[in-house]
Design an enzyme around this catalytic site. Structure first.
Site, PDB file in Angstrom:
ATOM      1  CB  SER A 144      11.025  -1.826   1.975  1.00  0.00           C
ATOM      2  OG  SER A 144      10.993  -2.536   0.763  1.00  0.00           O
ATOM      3  CE1 TYR A 157       5.873  -0.257   1.237  1.00  0.00           C
ATOM      4  CE2 TYR A 157       7.795  -0.880  -0.056  1.00  0.00           C
ATOM      5  CZ  TYR A 157       6.969  -1.080   1.048  1.00  0.00           C
ATOM      6  OH  TYR A 157       7.260  -2.078   1.949  1.00  0.00           O
TER       7      TYR A 157
HETATM    8  N1  LIG Z   1       6.095  -8.327   3.532  1.00  0.00           N
HETATM    9  C1  LIG Z   1       7.147  -7.847   2.874  1.00  0.00           C
HETATM   10  O1  LIG Z   1       7.648  -8.463   1.922  1.00  0.00           O
HETATM   11  C2  LIG Z   1       7.774  -6.545   3.293  1.00  0.00           C
HETATM   12  C3  LIG Z   1       8.960  -6.153   2.648  1.00  0.00           C
HETATM   13  C4  LIG Z   1       9.558  -4.952   3.002  1.00  0.00           C
HETATM   14  C5  LIG Z   1       9.009  -4.164   3.982  1.00  0.00           C
HETATM   15  N2  LIG Z   1       7.852  -4.564   4.586  1.00  0.00           N
HETATM   16  C6  LIG Z   1       7.301  -3.682   5.602  1.00  0.00           C
HETATM   17  O2  LIG Z   1       7.037  -4.392   6.785  1.00  0.00           O
HETATM   18  C7  LIG Z   1       5.920  -3.814   7.449  1.00  0.00           C
HETATM   19  C8  LIG Z   1       4.901  -4.894   7.774  1.00  0.00           C
HETATM   20  O3  LIG Z   1       4.500  -5.502   6.557  1.00  0.00           O
HETATM   21  P1  LIG Z   1       3.628  -6.851   6.482  1.00  0.00           P
HETATM   22  O4  LIG Z   1       4.095  -7.546   5.278  1.00  0.00           O
HETATM   23  O5  LIG Z   1       3.594  -7.538   7.788  1.00  0.00           O
HETATM   24  O6  LIG Z   1       2.197  -6.211   6.128  1.00  0.00           O
HETATM   25  P2  LIG Z   1       0.691  -6.654   6.463  1.00  0.00           P
HETATM   26  O7  LIG Z   1      -0.147  -5.984   5.426  1.00  0.00           O
HETATM   27  O8  LIG Z   1       0.591  -8.118   6.650  1.00  0.00           O
HETATM   28  O9  LIG Z   1       0.447  -5.949   7.880  1.00  0.00           O
HETATM   29  C9  LIG Z   1       0.412  -4.548   7.996  1.00  0.00           C
HETATM   30  C10 LIG Z   1      -0.535  -4.174   9.125  1.00  0.00           C
HETATM   31  O10 LIG Z   1      -0.542  -2.743   9.209  1.00  0.00           O
HETATM   32  C11 LIG Z   1      -1.879  -2.326   9.436  1.00  0.00           C
HETATM   33  N3  LIG Z   1      -2.062  -0.944   8.992  1.00  0.00           N
HETATM   34  C12 LIG Z   1      -2.168  -0.497   7.702  1.00  0.00           C
HETATM   35  N4  LIG Z   1      -2.387   0.814   7.710  1.00  0.00           N
HETATM   36  C13 LIG Z   1      -2.411   1.214   9.005  1.00  0.00           C
HETATM   37  C14 LIG Z   1      -2.627   2.462   9.638  1.00  0.00           C
HETATM   38  N5  LIG Z   1      -2.883   3.574   8.937  1.00  0.00           N
HETATM   39  N6  LIG Z   1      -2.579   2.516  10.997  1.00  0.00           N
HETATM   40  C15 LIG Z   1      -2.335   1.394  11.711  1.00  0.00           C
HETATM   41  N7  LIG Z   1      -2.163   0.183  11.162  1.00  0.00           N
HETATM   42  C16 LIG Z   1      -2.201   0.096   9.818  1.00  0.00           C
HETATM   43  C17 LIG Z   1      -2.731  -3.308   8.639  1.00  0.00           C
HETATM   44  O11 LIG Z   1      -4.084  -3.341   9.084  1.00  0.00           O
HETATM   45  C18 LIG Z   1      -1.988  -4.621   8.890  1.00  0.00           C
HETATM   46  O12 LIG Z   1      -2.489  -5.283  10.029  1.00  0.00           O
HETATM   47  C19 LIG Z   1       5.406  -2.708   6.517  1.00  0.00           C
HETATM   48  O13 LIG Z   1       5.920  -1.465   6.932  1.00  0.00           O
HETATM   49  C20 LIG Z   1       5.969  -3.077   5.174  1.00  0.00           C
HETATM   50  O14 LIG Z   1       6.137  -1.965   4.317  1.00  0.00           O
HETATM   51  C21 LIG Z   1       7.239  -5.735   4.273  1.00  0.00           C
END
Ligand SMILES: NC(=O)c1ccc[n+]([C@@H]2O[C@H](COP(=O)([O-])OP(=O)(O)OC[C@H]3O[C@@H](n4cnc5c(N)ncnc54)[C@H](O)[C@@H]3O)[C@@H](O)[C@H]2O)c1
Length: 254
Positions: A144, A157
Site C-alpha cells: 500500500s 498497517y
Molecule cells: N482499497 C484500497 O484503497 C487499498 C489501498 C492499498 C492497499 N490495499 C490492499 O489491497 C488488499 C485488498 O483490499 P480491498 O480494498 O479489496 O479490501 P476488502 O475489504 O474489500 O477485501 C478484503 C477481503 O479480505 C478478506 N479477509 C480479511 N481478513 C481475512 C483473513 N484473515 N483471511 C482471509 N481473508 C480475509 C475479507 O473478508 C475481504 O473479502 C488489502 O491487502 C489492502 O490492504 C487496498
C-alpha cells in the site's frame, strides 16, 4: 487467453480487489481457488465466476491460521493438480483502532500483523513449494502507499505493508532460480468496501483535500489493480521479478 491452463490462488477474493481479480483471472482462462475467511462473500465470488462460464472453488480460510492455509493448498492441488499463481491480497485496515504506536492496543497490533503479514508469510510458506512442483509460477504480494510514504495513525498497517515490500525482494532473490517470480503491487485509494468503510470511519480523512492534492484527482478502481495483477501473473511479465508496482494515481510521488 492470458492465463490459459493456469491455477491461481487468490486470497481475500470475497470482496473488492480480490473478487475483481478472481473474475478477471477466470475470464483469462485460469482455474481459481477463491480464498476468504467470509464464506458468504467467497461463495458469491465463485457463483459469479461459474455464471460467467469459468471454473473456481471456494476454500474458506483464515490466512493467519497455519493449519487452514496448509489445508487450502492441499485442497487446491487435489482439485486442480497444480498451483501456478499465488495472489496474496487479503488484508485488513482498522481505522480508529490502528493509531500511532502509543495509542494502539496490543491486540490490534497483533491482529493486523497476523492477517496482513503473517497471512502473506503462511501462504508463501505453503504455496511456494506447490508452485515449484508445478514447474514455476508467480507470487503477487500486496502492499500500500502506507508502506512507501509516511501515513499517520495506522502504524500497524504501515508496518505490515512496508515489511511486505522487503519480503517481496528477498523472496524474489531466493526463489528466482526455482522459476518463481515474486512481485508486489502498491495500490492506493481504490474504491472498495475497505476504502468506503475507512473513509467513513476515519475521522482524519478529508476526501476533498485528498482529491485536490493527488495527481489523478480520483479514486482508483478494483479493475485497475486487478489488471496489474493480471499482467504480473501472465507470461507477458516473464522478466519482472522483485518489482514494486504502484497503482496509485500518482499519490506516492506527491
Ligand atoms: N482499497 C484500497 O484503497 C487499498 C489501498 C492499498 C492497499 N490495499 C490492499 O489491497 C488488499 C485488498 O483490499 P480491498 O480494498 O479489496 O479490501 P476488502 O475489504 O474489500 O477485501 C478484503 C477481503 O479480505 C478478506 N479477509 C480479511 N481478513 C481475512 C483473513 N484473515 N483471511 C482471509 N481473508 C480475509 C475479507 O473478508 C475481504 O473479502 C488489502 O491487502 C489492502 O490492504 C487496498
Amino acid at each position: 487467453m492470458r492465463l490459459k491452463d493456469k491455477v491461481a490462488v487468490i486470497t481475500g477474493a470475497g470482496s473488492g480487489i480480490g473478487r475483481t481479480a478472481a473474475l478477471i483471472f477466470s475470464r483469462e482462462g485460469a482455474r481459481v481457488a477463491v480464498v476468504d475467511n467470509n464464506a458468504k462473500k467467497g461463495e458469491d465470488t465463485v457463483s459469479r465466476i461459474i455464471e460467467n462460464g469459468g471454473e473456481a472453488i471456494f476454500v474458506q480460510t483464515d490466512v493467519s491460521r497455519s493449519e487452514e492455509v496448509e489445508k487450502l493448498f492441499k485442497i487446491t492441488v487435489e482439485k486442480y493438480s497444480a498451483v501456478h499463481i499465488l495472489y496474496n491480497n487479503a488484508g485488513i485496515f482498522l481505522p480508529n483502532q490502528d493509531r500511532m504506536v502509543t495509542g494502539i492496543a496490543e491486540e490490534t497490533w497483533d491482529l493486523v500483523l497476523n492477517v496482513n503479514l503473517k497471512g502473506t508469510f503462511l501462504c508463501c510458506k505453503y504455496g511456494i513449494p506447490e508452485i515449484i512442483k508445478s514447474e514455476g509460477g508467480v507470487v503477487i504480494n500486496t502492499s500500500s502507499s502506507a508502506g512507501v510514504i509516511g501515513v499517520p495513525n495506522c502504524d500497524a498497517y504501515t508496518a505490515t505493508k512496508g515489511a511486505i515490500i522487503s519480503l517481496t525482494r528477498s523472496m524474489a532473490v531466493e526463489y528466482g532460480p526455482k522459476k518463481v517470480r515474486v512481485n508486489c503491487i502498491v495500490p492506493t485509494a481504490i474504491d472498495t468496501p475497505m476504502l468506503n468503510q475507512s473513509s467513513k470511519e476515519n475521522l482524519d480523512f478529508d476526501e476533498k483535500k485528498f482529491f485536490s492534492t493527488t495527481p489523478s484527482g480520483r479514486y482508483g478502481t478494483p479493475e485497475e489493480v486487478a489488471n496489474m495483477a493480471l499482467f504480473l501473473a501472465s507470461d507477458e511479465a516473464s522478466y519482472c521479478t522483485g518489482g514494486i508496482f504502484v497503482v496509485d494515481g500518482g499519490i506516492t510521488i506527491t
